[in-house]
Write a protein that holds these residues in place. Structure first.
Motif, PDB file in Angstrom:
ATOM      1  N   VAL A   4       0.866  -1.181   0.000  1.00 60.93           N
ATOM      2  CA  VAL A   4       0.000   0.000   0.000  1.00 60.93           C
ATOM      3  C   VAL A   4       0.899   1.226   0.000  1.00 60.93           C
ATOM      4  O   VAL A   4       1.630   1.473   0.967  1.00 60.93           O
ATOM      5  N   GLU A   5       0.881   1.984  -1.086  1.00 62.48           N
ATOM      6  CA  GLU A   5       1.692   3.199  -1.176  1.00 62.48           C
ATOM      7  C   GLU A   5       1.105   4.276  -0.279  1.00 62.48           C
ATOM      8  O   GLU A   5      -0.102   4.509  -0.260  1.00 62.48           O
ATOM      9  N   LEU A   6       2.000   4.954   0.469  1.00 62.42           N
ATOM     10  CA  LEU A   6       1.579   6.026   1.369  1.00 62.42           C
ATOM     11  C   LEU A   6       2.028   7.403   0.890  1.00 62.42           C
ATOM     12  O   LEU A   6       1.321   8.379   1.095  1.00 62.42           O
ATOM     13  N   GLU A   7       3.224   7.479   0.266  1.00 60.19           N
ATOM     14  CA  GLU A   7       3.751   8.771  -0.148  1.00 60.19           C
ATOM     15  C   GLU A   7       4.914   8.552  -1.104  1.00 60.19           C
ATOM     16  O   GLU A   7       5.587   7.526  -1.062  1.00 60.19           O
ATOM     17  N   LYS A   8       5.168   9.535  -1.935  1.00 58.90           N
ATOM     18  CA  LYS A   8       6.341   9.531  -2.806  1.00 58.90           C
ATOM     19  C   LYS A   8       7.561   9.935  -1.976  1.00 58.90           C
ATOM     20  O   LYS A   8       7.495  10.856  -1.151  1.00 58.90           O
ATOM     21  N   ASP A  14      12.953  15.590   6.807  1.00 60.78           N
ATOM     22  CA  ASP A  14      12.927  15.527   8.269  1.00 60.78           C
ATOM     23  C   ASP A  14      11.922  16.548   8.792  1.00 60.78           C
ATOM     24  O   ASP A  14      11.943  17.708   8.397  1.00 60.78           O
ATOM     25  N   GLY A  15      11.053  16.088   9.654  1.00 62.45           N
ATOM     26  CA  GLY A  15       9.977  16.928  10.169  1.00 62.45           C
ATOM     27  C   GLY A  15       8.650  16.684   9.462  1.00 62.45           C
ATOM     28  O   GLY A  15       7.613  17.174   9.892  1.00 62.45           O
ATOM     29  N   TYR A  16       8.676  15.918   8.376  1.00 62.99           N
ATOM     30  CA  TYR A  16       7.454  15.602   7.632  1.00 62.99           C
ATOM     31  C   TYR A  16       6.512  14.809   8.529  1.00 62.99           C
ATOM     32  O   TYR A  16       6.923  13.930   9.280  1.00 62.99           O
ATOM     33  N   ARG A  17       5.227  15.114   8.439  1.00 62.97           N
ATOM     34  CA  ARG A  17       4.201  14.297   9.086  1.00 62.97           C
ATOM     35  C   ARG A  17       2.896  14.443   8.315  1.00 62.97           C
ATOM     36  O   ARG A  17       2.547  15.530   7.878  1.00 62.97           O
ATOM     37  N   LYS A  18       2.227  13.320   8.166  1.00 63.74           N
ATOM     38  CA  LYS A  18       0.986  13.286   7.395  1.00 63.74           C
ATOM     39  C   LYS A  18       0.117  12.142   7.906  1.00 63.74           C
ATOM     40  O   LYS A  18       0.596  11.038   8.134  1.00 63.74           O
ATOM     41  N   VAL A  19      -1.165  12.430   8.073  1.00 63.49           N
ATOM     42  CA  VAL A  19      -2.127  11.389   8.415  1.00 63.49           C
ATOM     43  C   VAL A  19      -2.478  10.649   7.127  1.00 63.49           C
ATOM     44  O   VAL A  19      -2.789  11.274   6.116  1.00 63.49           O
ATOM     45  N   VAL A  20      -2.354   9.318   7.174  1.00 64.15           N
ATOM     46  CA  VAL A  20      -2.676   8.486   6.020  1.00 64.15           C
ATOM     47  C   VAL A  20      -3.735   7.475   6.432  1.00 64.15           C
ATOM     48  O   VAL A  20      -3.699   6.950   7.541  1.00 64.15           O
ATOM     49  N   ASN A  94       9.781   4.507  -6.194  1.00 67.13           N
ATOM     50  CA  ASN A  94      10.000   5.861  -5.677  1.00 67.13           C
ATOM     51  C   ASN A  94       8.994   6.229  -4.588  1.00 67.13           C
ATOM     52  O   ASN A  94       8.685   7.397  -4.390  1.00 67.13           O
ATOM     53  N   SER A  95       8.488   5.215  -3.868  1.00 67.16           N
ATOM     54  CA  SER A  95       7.492   5.495  -2.839  1.00 67.16           C
ATOM     55  C   SER A  95       7.791   4.752  -1.543  1.00 67.16           C
ATOM     56  O   SER A  95       8.541   3.789  -1.507  1.00 67.16           O
ATOM     57  N   VAL A  96       7.160   5.234  -0.492  1.00 71.88           N
ATOM     58  CA  VAL A  96       7.198   4.582   0.809  1.00 71.88           C
ATOM     59  C   VAL A  96       5.783   4.089   1.076  1.00 71.88           C
ATOM     60  O   VAL A  96       4.803   4.738   0.722  1.00 71.88           O
ATOM     61  N   GLY A  97       5.699   2.919   1.684  1.00 73.68           N
ATOM     62  CA  GLY A  97       4.391   2.345   1.952  1.00 73.68           C
ATOM     63  C   GLY A  97       4.472   1.324   3.054  1.00 73.68           C
ATOM     64  O   GLY A  97       5.402   1.308   3.862  1.00 73.68           O
TER      65      GLY A  97
END
Length: 107
Positions: A4-8, A14-20, A94-97
């Motif tokens: 399941v891809e969450l973000e590119k 550093d410091g990134y945060r996102k509700v997925v 190229n993604s994190v998941g």
């Protein structure tokens, strides 16, 4: 099981945060010291949103009661309560998941 891809990756810093949202669950994707991390969005103590919490020394602090949790293993640092659920992230292209099987083991 499926990825399941969450973000590119290009969007992380550093410091990134996102509700997925994965299925019916809200998780919090963060990056700390160049490492993407995935944890439950809600504090296990009172269910408050951790995406509003302060991050310091690889810990996130719940703004409601001040309980700090390690972002690496979820252990509470300054109170007795259940640990924060953490999930292994997967990199694909190229993604994190996250792998669905890793989510199913922890819910």
């Amino acid at each position: 099981m499926a990825y399941v891809e969450l973000e590119k990756l290009i969007n992380l810093y550093d410091g990134y945060r996102k509700v997925v949202r994965v299925g019916t669950r809200d998780l919090l994707l963060l990056q700390l010291d160049g490492e993407p991390l995935l944890v439950d969005r809600l504090c296990p103590h009172a269910g408050y949103e951790l995406d509003r919490g302060e991050i310091e020394n690889a810990c996130i602090t719940c703004p409601l009661h001040g309980i700090s949790f390690s972002l690496r293993d979820g252990k509470p640092q300054n109170a007795r309560c259940a640990p924060l659920k953490t999930y292994p992230v997967a990199l694909e292209g190229n993604s994190v998941g996250v792998e669905e099987r890793d989510l199913q083991r922890r819910f």
